[in-house]
Structures are given as structure tokens and as C-alpha cells.
Design a protein around this motif. Structure first.
Motif, mmCIF file in Angstrom:
data_model
loop_
_atom_site.group_PDB
_atom_site.id
_atom_site.type_symbol
_atom_site.label_atom_id
_atom_site.label_comp_id
_atom_site.label_asym_id
_atom_site.label_seq_id
_atom_site.Cartn_x
_atom_site.Cartn_y
_atom_site.Cartn_z
ATOM 1 N N ILE A 370 -17.219 -0.649 14.254
ATOM 2 C CA ILE A 370 -16.495 -0.332 13.023
ATOM 3 C C ILE A 370 -17.257 -0.973 11.868
ATOM 4 N N ILE A 371 -17.929 -0.147 11.097
ATOM 5 C CA ILE A 371 -18.746 -0.666 9.993
ATOM 6 C C ILE A 371 -17.856 -1.228 8.890
ATOM 7 N N ARG A 372 -16.840 -0.486 8.523
ATOM 8 C CA ARG A 372 -15.873 -0.994 7.556
ATOM 9 C C ARG A 372 -14.575 -0.223 7.661
ATOM 10 N N ILE A 373 -13.505 -0.914 7.409
ATOM 11 C CA ILE A 373 -12.177 -0.321 7.345
ATOM 12 C C ILE A 373 -11.608 -0.652 5.968
ATOM 13 N N VAL A 374 -11.162 0.352 5.247
ATOM 14 C CA VAL A 374 -10.738 0.189 3.863
ATOM 15 C C VAL A 374 -9.327 0.728 3.713
ATOM 16 N N THR A 375 -8.450 -0.089 3.146
ATOM 17 C CA THR A 375 -7.076 0.321 2.863
ATOM 18 C C THR A 375 -6.937 0.600 1.376
ATOM 19 N N ASN A 376 -6.179 1.620 1.038
ATOM 20 C CA ASN A 376 -5.963 1.979 -0.357
ATOM 21 C C ASN A 376 -5.396 0.787 -1.132
ATOM 22 N N PRO A 377 -5.913 0.496 -2.337
ATOM 23 C CA PRO A 377 -5.400 -0.645 -3.114
ATOM 24 C C PRO A 377 -3.899 -0.584 -3.364
ATOM 25 N N ASP A 378 -3.319 0.626 -3.405
ATOM 26 C CA ASP A 378 -1.883 0.754 -3.647
ATOM 27 C C ASP A 378 -1.044 0.535 -2.399
ATOM 28 N N SER A 379 -1.680 0.408 -1.240
ATOM 29 C CA SER A 379 -0.901 0.270 0.002
ATOM 30 C C SER A 379 -1.417 -0.867 0.881
ATOM 31 N N GLN A 380 -2.004 -1.872 0.269
ATOM 32 C CA GLN A 380 -2.521 -2.988 1.045
ATOM 33 C C GLN A 380 -1.400 -3.928 1.475
ATOM 34 N N LYS A 381 -1.629 -4.617 2.605
ATOM 35 C CA LYS A 381 -0.686 -5.578 3.182
ATOM 36 C C LYS A 381 0.657 -4.938 3.498
ATOM 37 N N MET A 382 0.628 -3.681 3.933
ATOM 38 C CA MET A 382 1.840 -2.978 4.345
ATOM 39 C C MET A 382 1.769 -2.494 5.785
ATOM 40 N N GLY A 383 0.698 -2.859 6.496
ATOM 41 C CA GLY A 383 0.576 -2.491 7.891
ATOM 42 C C GLY A 383 -0.199 -1.225 8.167
ATOM 43 N N TYR A 384 -0.745 -0.589 7.132
ATOM 44 C CA TYR A 384 -1.457 0.674 7.345
ATOM 45 C C TYR A 384 -2.797 0.454 8.048
ATOM 46 N N GLY A 385 -3.475 -0.642 7.734
ATOM 47 C CA GLY A 385 -4.732 -0.926 8.418
ATOM 48 C C GLY A 385 -4.527 -1.187 9.896
ATOM 49 N N THR A 386 -3.501 -1.952 10.228
ATOM 50 C CA THR A 386 -3.177 -2.214 11.629
ATOM 51 C C THR A 386 -2.779 -0.930 12.345
ATOM 52 N N LYS A 387 -2.015 -0.085 11.675
ATOM 53 C CA LYS A 387 -1.606 1.197 12.257
ATOM 54 C C LYS A 387 -2.813 2.079 12.537
ATOM 55 N N ALA A 388 -3.754 2.129 11.603
ATOM 56 C CA ALA A 388 -4.956 2.945 11.804
ATOM 57 C C ALA A 388 -5.769 2.446 12.992
ATOM 58 N N LEU A 389 -5.916 1.128 13.130
ATOM 59 C CA LEU A 389 -6.649 0.573 14.266
ATOM 60 C C LEU A 389 -5.917 0.821 15.582
#
Length: 521
Positions: A370-389
């Protein structure tokens, strides 16, 4: 005032002249410690203004001037205009000043000026600012938004500070990080003003350069270049609707042939994607865009909200994953490279792990990084990155992801629209319809920090390597974390347990030396 008039004549626009005079005013008033922030888009003369201001500080007798930047390549314009400035002041090379090169980074290391007294202009990395704090009289920072947040506390001190950064473009990191940087500096400035040194007033000023130099005003060539390289796209990455529920979000694979097909809808989606990368990552280059386009081993996944896709509707991107296939390297070739001490490009994790544990068999495994994982600035720290992984790893493990088999709906197309869009390729593919080649592991490499370490640890990744040497820019070691996917019948079936045991044994031995400065909970 006569030296300043000569330097002022080298400015090309009113904005640049105003910024230079603001810098000169701060330099002349030695009763105050000023911090001036200069921001602009590309091609506005920002680095040239800093170079002329540094030359003005020489005229006012400043002895120790330090210029910091994340990369020496950012300072070509600065040093060029500094040399122009001191030559306008009457200084001649080898008589009044001497240029000393840095052979390692192939750039100017320092300029020594010895006319009335010893004066120095020296290049340093941001991680070295704390080492020279007692001797700095003027600190100049170019492309400040590319500096890690951890060093922002060390920027402001008992000296003048000039800070410059690109708002839009590959040299900087986007407007989002600039806002964070300026906010952090303001807080540091207020803290220093209230805690000590009340005898000297501290002033913070912000200057923005709007008038272009490289292009004419409203130049169509600049607009075309920005669209071609996906510059000025941060605002396109913001969410247009409220944040959806996590259980309704779905992961899609992007067809890169469709993404770069030059279709209008594909271009809009590409701009959103690049805008998301630019607003959340401080270092981007045109090479990244080309790599996303045609690197054969690279793929892009996106987490999207539930939508009914229709013609002309571009969905919001909640999370973007940029991945690359690695491994499947011939064992004999790996053994030969390790024996001869050769460094190979690409396949970062296989080469690093094989070298660390002296095991050429690891390079034969099939992996994914995984080179990079980027979460939208408007939805950070809401669990979307963990959900995507979570969805991504279950996809790699070939487990069922969704309970239902709902299909994406599309609206009917009129005859006229059908004729215009007859060859529209599909940009998004649901991952449940895709099959990846068998993989042994998925890994990630990043600069060691406690929040990132906790994020990857809770998603099932384990630490396999922490490099003992630190990166020049961030002064932080690099860590490699790996998650095993299958119990494969390879030559090294228990490689993960063996490597982790060796890692922990070495890590414990180095806690008193190389790793003693690593922060703990």
C-alpha cells in the motif's frame, strides 16, 4: 536606502515589490522579532523574493542566516537571486564572498562573506534547525508546507523568521496543509510572546502573491497547464453531501484506461482523485501522475458512498488506496544482489526484508504494498480509512464482502446522449467481480509515528522492520509492517513468525542506542 533601491529594481510585479519591502522592514527593525509568512501559487516569484530579502539582510549586517528546505532542489531560484542581490550591493566572488558546494547533495552548502565582518548564509534541513537555534539571526524556510508537523515547534525562536510556501502545485502540499502550518505557527508565536522575552515585541504577518510572473494575467496557457497536470484541484476533492454510514460504503477498483481516456466525466473524476492526493500529502510530482497512469504493477481503489450512478454525476471519494504489486523475484538473482551488495529500484518490501534477514527466499513471495491511503479532509477520523482497509484485506483473502448482491443502477440515456457517449468506458468496477492473483502478504512502509503505528496495528499489520538510520527530512526512522494473507505452501511457510522473532530480538538490543529516542505511549 540606496542598496534597497537596487534590490527593489529586480522585482517584477507590485506584489513582489510589496513583499520585498515587508521583509526589508522586518530586517531593519531589530527591536522586534517578526515572523512573516509568504504564500503564492506557482510562478509568482516567491523564491526570488526570499533571495533578494536575504541579500538585504547582508546589507544590514546580519551574521548568521540559515535557509531551510525539504529538498535542496527547491533552492535554485533562491540562491540565484541571492547572488544577484549581493552583486548589486557591490560584492564580488572570491574577493568578498566564497561559495562552498555540498558534494553529497550537489547543491550550495554555504556562502561565506568576509568584508566588514564574518557573515554566513548556510543551507540546513528542517531536522537540523534545533541544532543551530543558538546562533541563528535570520531563518528562511522555503516550501514550508512540505515540512513534517513535528518540526513546526522548532521554527519560531529568538530570531527573525521568513516562511514561504506554494499553495497550489507540486512543489508544495496544497492549501489544506498550509492552513494547518500557519495555525500551528500562530499558536507557537503567541506562546513565545506570553512566556518569555517580553522586552521584544513579536509580530506575525501574512503576505500573498497574486500577480503572476511566469505567465501573463489570466493566461490560457497557465490554465491549460493546471488542467493537464491536475493542479489547483484541492477544492474539487471536498464532499458535496453529508458523510454516509460506514456499513453502506463500498470499495471499487478504478480502471486506469478509462480514467485517462480524456472523457469529460473521467477527467472530473481524475481531478477529484488527484485533488484528494494533493490536499492530504505534502509531496507530489508530475511523476506521480504518470505512475498512476501507466505503471503496470500499480492499482487504485476508492471507497465511495452509496449512489445511484447517472450520466454527468461524479461521486464523492471518501478514501483512495494506491497499491503496487511486488515480489516474485528469482531467488538466484536476489542471492546474487545480496552477495554483491547491489541496490535495486522497485519492490521495496521484498528487497528490504531479504536484506534485513539475509533470506533470498522472501523475494520469491508474491506481495502487495500500500503506497498511500488518503482519507477525504471532510471525513477524517470517522472510521472510513479503517473501513476501506477492512474491505480491501477481505477482498485479498477472497472472503465474502457484502451480504447482498445489489447492482449499481444507471439512468436511461436519451438517443442524443447515447450517440455522444457511445464509447464511454466503465471507470469503476465492484471488487466482488474482480479476482486478484494469489498473494502471500500485504505490506506498508511509512515514517514511524505513534498515530500511524496504532492505525496499522489495529487493522492487523505487524512490525517487521524499523530502520536504525533516520530520514534526513523528517528525522524519523522508516518502519515496514506486513500482514500475512494465506498459509501458502512455499519454501518458507513460517516466515512471519521467524522474522518477527528476529526483529524483536534486534529491537530490544538496540533500545539503548539507536532506538532510545523513539517516543512511547
Amino acid at each position: 536606502m540606496e542598496p534597497l533601491s537596487g534590490l527593489l529594481s529586480k522585482t517584477k510585479t507590485f506584489d513582489q515589490a510589496r513583499a520585498f519591502l515587508s521583509f526589508s522592514e522586518a530586517i531593519a527593525d531589530k527591536k522586534k522579532w517578526s515572523t512573516i509568512s509568504l504564500t503564492s501559487s506557482r510562478g509568482r516569484g516567491k523564491s526570488a523574493t526570499l533571495g533578494l530579502a536575504a541579500a538585504a539582510s547582508i546589507a544590514f549586517g546580519f551574521g548568521n542566516i540559515f535557509i531551510a528546505a525539504p529538498d535542496p532542489e527547491n533552492l535554485h531560484s533562491f540562491f540565484a537571486f541571492f547572488l544577484i542581490g549581493i552583486k548589486i550591493l557591490g560584492y564580488k566572488e572570491n574577493r568578498d564572498f566564497e561559495i562552498i558546494q555540498n558534494t553529497k547533495f550537489k547543491c550550495i552548502d554555504r556562502i561565506l562573506i568576509y568584508t566588514s565582518h564574518h557573515q554566513l548564509l548556510k543551507f540546513i534541513f528542517p531536522s537540523e534547525i534545533d541544532n543551530f537555534k543558538d546562533s541563528i539571526e535570520l531563518l528562511i524556510i522555503d516550501e514550508a508546507a512540505a515540512i513534517p508537523i513535528v518540526f513546526l515547534d522548532n521554527i519560531v525562536g529568538n530570531y527573525l523568521t521568513f516562511i514561504a510556501s506554494t499553495i497550489n502545485g507540486y512543489e508544495g502540499s496544497g492549501k489544506a496543509l498550509n492552513l494547518k502550518l500557519i495555525k500551528k505557527i500562530k499558536l507557537t508565536h503567541e506562546k513565545l510572546s506570553t512566556n518569555f522575552n517580553k522586552l521584544k515585541n513579536r509580530i506575525f504577518r501574512e503576505i500573498h502573491l497574486e500577480e503572476p510572473i511566469r505567465f501573463s494575467k489570466n493566461d490560457p496557457v497557465e490554465k491549460w497547464l493546471n488542467n493537464l497536470l491536475c493542479l489547483n484541484m484541492e477544492q474539487k476533492s471536498f464532499l458535496s453531501k453529508i458523510c454516509p454510514s460506514l456499513k453502506h460504503c463500498r470499495l471499487f477498483l478504478i480502471d486506469r484506461n478509462a480514467l485517462f481516456s480524456s472523457h469529460k466525466i473521467a477527467n472530473l473524476f481524475l481531478q477529484k482523485l488527484i485533488g484528494l492526493f494533493s490536499s492530504s500529502h505534502y509531496k507530489n510530482s508530475p511523476d506521480d501522475l504518470q505512475m498512476l497512469c501507466d505503471a503496470p504493477s500499480h492499482r487504485i481503489f476508492v471507497l465511495l458512498p452509496p449512489l445511484v450512478l447517472s450520466i454527468g454525476l461524479v461521486p464523492d471519494i471518501l478514501v483512495a488506496l494506491h497499491i503496487s504489486y511486488e515480489g516474485q523475484i528469482n531467488v538466484k538473482f536476489v542471492r546474487k544482489c545480496l552477495f554483491n551488495g547491489l541496490k535495486m529500484n522497485g519492490d521495496l518490501i521484498p528487497w528490504a526484508i531479504s536484506k534485513q534477514f539475509l533470506d533470498p527466499n522472501f523475494g520469491e513471495l508474491s506481495g502487495l504494498r500500500i503506497i498511500r491511503i488518503v482519507t477525504n479532509p471532510d471525513s477524517q477520523k470517522m472510521g472510513y480509512g479503517t473501513k476501506a482497509l477492512y474491505l480491501f484485506t477481505r477482498f485479498l483473502e477472497k472472503k465474502k464482502i457484502y451480504k447482498n448482491n445489489t447492482k449499481l443502477k444507471t439512468k436511461k440515456i436519451n438517443k442524443n446522449e447515447k450517440q455522444k457517449n457511445i464509447n464511454i468506458p466503465a471507470i469503476l468496477f465492484d471488487i466482488k467481480d474482480k479476482v486478484l492473483p494469489p498473494l502471500d502478504y500485504v505490506g506498508v512502509s511509512f515514517k514511524l509515528s505513534l498515530p500511524l503505528l496504532c492505525f496499522w496495528k489495529k487493522t492487523g499489520f505487524d512490525v517487521f522492520l524499523i530502520r536504525s538510520h533516520k530520514m534526513q527530512l523528517s528525522n524519523e526512522p522508516t518502519v515496514i509492517m506486513i500482514k500475512k494473507i494465506f498459509k501458502t505452501k512455499k519454501k518458507i511457510p513460517c516466515w512471519n513468525n521467524t522474522y518477527q522473532f528476529e526483529f524483536f530480538k534486534k529491537f530490544l538490543n538496540l533500545l539503548g542506542s539507536e532506538f532510545r529516542e523513539i517516543s512511547t505511549v
